[in-house]
Motif scaffolding. Structure first.
Motif, PDB file in Angstrom:
ATOM      1  N   ASP A  32       0.826  -1.339  -0.462  1.00 41.35           N
ATOM      2  CA  ASP A  32      -0.156  -0.166   0.121  1.00 41.35           C
ATOM      3  C   ASP A  32       1.184   1.570   0.253  1.00 41.35           C
ATOM      4  O   ASP A  32       0.474   2.082  -0.156  1.00 41.35           O
ATOM      5  CB  ASP A  32      -0.950  -0.287   1.219  1.00 41.35           C
ATOM      6  N   ASP A  33       2.123   0.882   0.283  1.00 44.44           N
ATOM      7  CA  ASP A  33       3.319   2.433   0.052  1.00 44.44           C
ATOM      8  C   ASP A  33       3.525   2.215  -1.245  1.00 44.44           C
ATOM      9  O   ASP A  33       4.750   2.841  -1.281  1.00 44.44           O
ATOM     10  CB  ASP A  33       4.159   2.441   1.448  1.00 44.44           C
ATOM     11  N   LEU A  73      -3.939  -0.152  -6.833  1.00 42.79           N
ATOM     12  CA  LEU A  73      -3.680  -0.135  -5.621  1.00 42.79           C
ATOM     13  C   LEU A  73      -5.278   0.327  -5.056  1.00 42.79           C
ATOM     14  O   LEU A  73      -5.726   0.377  -4.291  1.00 42.79           O
ATOM     15  CB  LEU A  73      -3.697   1.151  -4.980  1.00 42.79           C
ATOM     16  N   GLN A  74      -6.200   0.749  -6.585  1.00 46.61           N
ATOM     17  CA  GLN A  74      -7.429   0.888  -5.806  1.00 46.61           C
ATOM     18  C   GLN A  74      -8.274   0.590  -6.797  1.00 46.61           C
ATOM     19  O   GLN A  74     -10.082   0.511  -6.302  1.00 46.61           O
ATOM     20  CB  GLN A  74      -7.760   2.688  -6.504  1.00 46.61           C
ATOM     21  N   GLU A  75      -7.946  -0.018  -8.234  1.00 49.15           N
ATOM     22  CA  GLU A  75      -9.544  -1.210  -7.933  1.00 49.15           C
ATOM     23  C   GLU A  75      -8.923  -1.387  -9.610  1.00 49.15           C
ATOM     24  O   GLU A  75      -7.616  -1.166  -9.873  1.00 49.15           O
ATOM     25  CB  GLU A  75      -9.967   0.199  -9.228  1.00 49.15           C
ATOM     26  N   ALA A  76      -9.695  -2.960 -10.709  1.00 56.19           N
ATOM     27  CA  ALA A  76      -8.820  -2.923 -11.916  1.00 56.19           C
ATOM     28  C   ALA A  76      -8.019  -1.750 -13.017  1.00 56.19           C
ATOM     29  O   ALA A  76      -8.964  -1.320 -12.614  1.00 56.19           O
ATOM     30  CB  ALA A  76      -9.396  -4.456 -12.172  1.00 56.19           C
ATOM     31  N   THR A  77      -7.618  -2.249 -13.114  1.00 55.16           N
ATOM     32  CA  THR A  77      -7.034  -1.342 -13.456  1.00 55.16           C
ATOM     33  C   THR A  77      -7.264  -1.811 -15.354  1.00 55.16           C
ATOM     34  O   THR A  77      -7.384  -0.664 -16.231  1.00 55.16           O
ATOM     35  CB  THR A  77      -5.709  -1.517 -14.006  1.00 55.16           C
ATOM     36  N   GLY A  78      -7.540  -2.926 -15.935  1.00 55.73           N
ATOM     37  CA  GLY A  78      -7.488  -3.239 -17.214  1.00 55.73           C
ATOM     38  C   GLY A  78      -6.023  -3.326 -18.376  1.00 55.73           C
ATOM     39  O   GLY A  78      -5.255  -3.155 -17.422  1.00 55.73           O
ATOM     40  N   LEU A  79      -5.534  -3.318 -19.465  1.00 56.27           N
ATOM     41  CA  LEU A  79      -4.446  -3.693 -20.115  1.00 56.27           C
ATOM     42  C   LEU A  79      -4.414  -2.137 -20.749  1.00 56.27           C
ATOM     43  O   LEU A  79      -4.783  -1.220 -20.894  1.00 56.27           O
ATOM     44  CB  LEU A  79      -4.482  -4.067 -20.698  1.00 56.27           C
ATOM     45  N   HIS A  80      -2.977  -1.777 -19.902  1.00 56.57           N
ATOM     46  CA  HIS A  80      -2.184  -0.370 -20.293  1.00 56.57           C
ATOM     47  C   HIS A  80      -0.793  -0.462 -20.828  1.00 56.57           C
ATOM     48  O   HIS A  80      -0.390  -2.155 -20.547  1.00 56.57           O
ATOM     49  CB  HIS A  80      -2.139   0.268 -19.074  1.00 56.57           C
ATOM     50  N   GLN A  81      -0.924  -0.328 -21.414  1.00 56.81           N
ATOM     51  CA  GLN A  81       0.708  -0.159 -22.471  1.00 56.81           C
ATOM     52  C   GLN A  81       2.077   0.894 -22.212  1.00 56.81           C
ATOM     53  O   GLN A  81       1.164   2.497 -21.739  1.00 56.81           O
ATOM     54  CB  GLN A  81       0.609   0.241 -24.305  1.00 56.81           C
ATOM     55  N   SER A  92      -1.131  -4.996 -16.589  1.00 58.13           N
ATOM     56  CA  SER A  92      -2.424  -5.114 -15.988  1.00 58.13           C
ATOM     57  C   SER A  92      -2.383  -5.275 -13.972  1.00 58.13           C
ATOM     58  O   SER A  92      -1.501  -5.953 -14.118  1.00 58.13           O
ATOM     59  CB  SER A  92      -3.657  -5.975 -16.486  1.00 58.13           C
ATOM     60  N   GLY A  93      -3.480  -4.134 -13.523  1.00 57.27           N
ATOM     61  CA  GLY A  93      -3.150  -4.659 -12.110  1.00 57.27           C
ATOM     62  C   GLY A  93      -4.935  -4.554 -11.242  1.00 57.27           C
ATOM     63  O   GLY A  93      -5.881  -4.557 -11.982  1.00 57.27           O
ATOM     64  N   ALA A  94      -4.607  -5.413 -10.049  1.00 58.35           N
ATOM     65  CA  ALA A  94      -5.815  -5.149  -9.228  1.00 58.35           C
ATOM     66  C   ALA A  94      -5.613  -5.064  -7.919  1.00 58.35           C
ATOM     67  O   ALA A  94      -4.539  -5.730  -7.689  1.00 58.35           O
ATOM     68  CB  ALA A  94      -6.395  -6.416  -9.360  1.00 58.35           C
ATOM     69  N   PRO A  95      -6.811  -4.432  -7.460  1.00 58.14           N
ATOM     70  CA  PRO A  95      -6.193  -4.514  -5.485  1.00 58.14           C
ATOM     71  C   PRO A  95      -6.603  -5.568  -5.264  1.00 58.14           C
ATOM     72  O   PRO A  95      -6.872  -6.420  -5.242  1.00 58.14           O
ATOM     73  CB  PRO A  95      -6.821  -3.157  -5.658  1.00 58.14           C
ATOM     74  N   LEU A  96      -5.695  -6.175  -3.009  1.00 63.85           N
ATOM     75  CA  LEU A  96      -6.274  -7.192  -3.281  1.00 63.85           C
ATOM     76  C   LEU A  96      -6.675  -6.150  -1.757  1.00 63.85           C
ATOM     77  O   LEU A  96      -5.793  -5.934  -0.808  1.00 63.85           O
ATOM     78  CB  LEU A  96      -4.536  -7.548  -2.592  1.00 63.85           C
ATOM     79  N   PRO A  97      -8.214  -6.641  -1.701  1.00 68.19           N
ATOM     80  CA  PRO A  97      -8.544  -4.871  -0.567  1.00 68.19           C
ATOM     81  C   PRO A  97      -8.408  -5.824   1.077  1.00 68.19           C
ATOM     82  O   PRO A  97      -7.811  -4.306   1.958  1.00 68.19           O
ATOM     83  CB  PRO A  97     -10.340  -4.925  -0.843  1.00 68.19           C
ATOM     84  N   THR A  98      -8.099  -6.874   1.588  1.00 64.33           N
ATOM     85  CA  THR A  98      -7.661  -6.943   3.044  1.00 64.33           C
ATOM     86  C   THR A  98      -6.512  -6.535   2.836  1.00 64.33           C
ATOM     87  O   THR A  98      -6.357  -6.368   4.210  1.00 64.33           O
ATOM     88  CB  THR A  98      -8.379  -8.956   2.747  1.00 64.33           C
ATOM     89  N   LEU A  99      -5.481  -6.480   2.042  1.00 63.69           N
ATOM     90  CA  LEU A  99      -4.674  -5.853   2.688  1.00 63.69           C
ATOM     91  C   LEU A  99      -4.036  -4.745   2.277  1.00 63.69           C
ATOM     92  O   LEU A  99      -3.122  -4.346   2.938  1.00 63.69           O
ATOM     93  CB  LEU A  99      -3.201  -6.955   1.752  1.00 63.69           C
ATOM     94  N   GLY A 100      -4.697  -4.064   1.336  1.00 61.80           N
ATOM     95  CA  GLY A 100      -4.045  -2.554   1.086  1.00 61.80           C
ATOM     96  C   GLY A 100      -2.967  -2.939  -0.007  1.00 61.80           C
ATOM     97  O   GLY A 100      -2.685  -2.037  -0.619  1.00 61.80           O
ATOM     98  N   TRP A 101      -2.916  -4.404  -0.638  1.00 62.90           N
ATOM     99  CA  TRP A 101      -1.672  -4.248  -1.884  1.00 62.90           C
ATOM    100  C   TRP A 101      -2.726  -4.209  -2.918  1.00 62.90           C
ATOM    101  O   TRP A 101      -3.699  -3.923  -3.025  1.00 62.90           O
ATOM    102  CB  TRP A 101      -1.032  -4.994  -1.343  1.00 62.90           C
ATOM    103  N   ALA A 102      -1.644  -4.368  -3.802  1.00 63.04           N
ATOM    104  CA  ALA A 102      -1.861  -4.908  -5.257  1.00 63.04           C
ATOM    105  C   ALA A 102      -1.129  -5.533  -5.395  1.00 63.04           C
ATOM    106  O   ALA A 102      -0.527  -6.006  -6.013  1.00 63.04           O
ATOM    107  CB  ALA A 102      -1.945  -3.468  -6.347  1.00 63.04           C
ATOM    108  N   VAL A 103      -1.104  -6.684  -7.175  1.00 64.07           N
ATOM    109  CA  VAL A 103      -1.033  -7.162  -7.830  1.00 64.07           C
ATOM    110  C   VAL A 103      -0.954  -7.172  -8.757  1.00 64.07           C
ATOM    111  O   VAL A 103      -2.212  -6.735  -9.521  1.00 64.07           O
ATOM    112  CB  VAL A 103      -1.767  -9.315  -7.476  1.00 64.07           C
TER     113      VAL A 103
END
Length: 210
Positions: A32-33, A73-81, A92-103
């Motif tokens: 989350d940092d 870190l806030q929402e699913a991003t879709g695909l970015h170049q 592409s990225g999506a948050p892990l809400p319970t941890l505040g992290w993102a994958v």
């Protein structure tokens, strides 16, 4: 118990991240940092580091990547170049809400061309194989045509010789008989050699009648 559970959880995440690494693509986890917590990368901007050495990817000079990390870190991003260090990636990225992290999922754009390159390479191979098969077929056809031509010519010669013997031999015999009988004054007699069923037989019968 909590420490052991957390350690098992973090180990599982690390194993997952490592298992997803492949040539030109990988998965990483951002805290989350904005710091890289887990990554199979051993160098570069996505290299995992301890908190004291890690950088917040939301504050880096690459504004496009920084905005992407913030969004992930806030929402699913879709695909970015996004271009990173002179190389283009699909992210592409999506948050892990319970941890505040993102994958994050990161794919080198170059590897997306590999299927097309492989297909084009195979296309060239197919063309070469087809050309080779065509040339082999053409050579085979040429040999076959040549052989058939020779066979036809031989058969034509045999046929001509056979027909010639059938036609010429009775005529020769007829001529000899006429000459011999003219000299000796004998009467022309019809012979089985003249019974050819065609004009030769008619000619012999005419001589017999005369």
């Amino acid at each position: 118990v909590a420490v052991v559970g957390a350690d098992i959880f973090l180990t599982s995440i690390n194993d997952y991240v490592e298992s997803k690494a492949a040539e030109g693509s990988f998965v990483c986890v951002i805290s989350d940092d904005g710091e890289v917590l887990f990554s199979p990368q051993r160098q570069g901007i996505f290299k995992a580091a301890v908190s004291s050495e890690a950088q917040d990817l939301r504050d880096i000079d690459n504004e496009e990547l920084a905005a992407f990390i913030t969004q992930a870190l806030q929402e699913a991003t879709g695909l970015h170049q996004i271009e990173i260090d002179g190389q283009t990636y699909y992210l592409s990225g999506a948050p892990l809400p319970t941890l505040g992290w993102a994958v994050l999922s990161v794919v080198d754009k170059e590897i997306t061309y590999q299927p097309a390159a492989a297909m084009l390479s195979r296309y060239d191979e197919i063309n070469e194989e087809a050309l080779s098969a065509y040339e082999d077929g053409a050579r085979q056809a040429s040999r076959t045509i040549t052989l058939l031509t020779v066979v036809i010519i031989v058969l034509a010669i045999i046929g001509a010789l056979t027909l010639g013997r059938r036609t010429v031999r009775p005529l020769e015999q007829l001529t000899k008989r006429i000459n011999s009988q003219l000299k000796g004054g004998a009467v022309f007699v019809m012979d089985d050699a003249y019974r050819t069923g065609d004009e030769i037989e008619i000619l012999a019968e005419s001589f017999e009648s005369l």
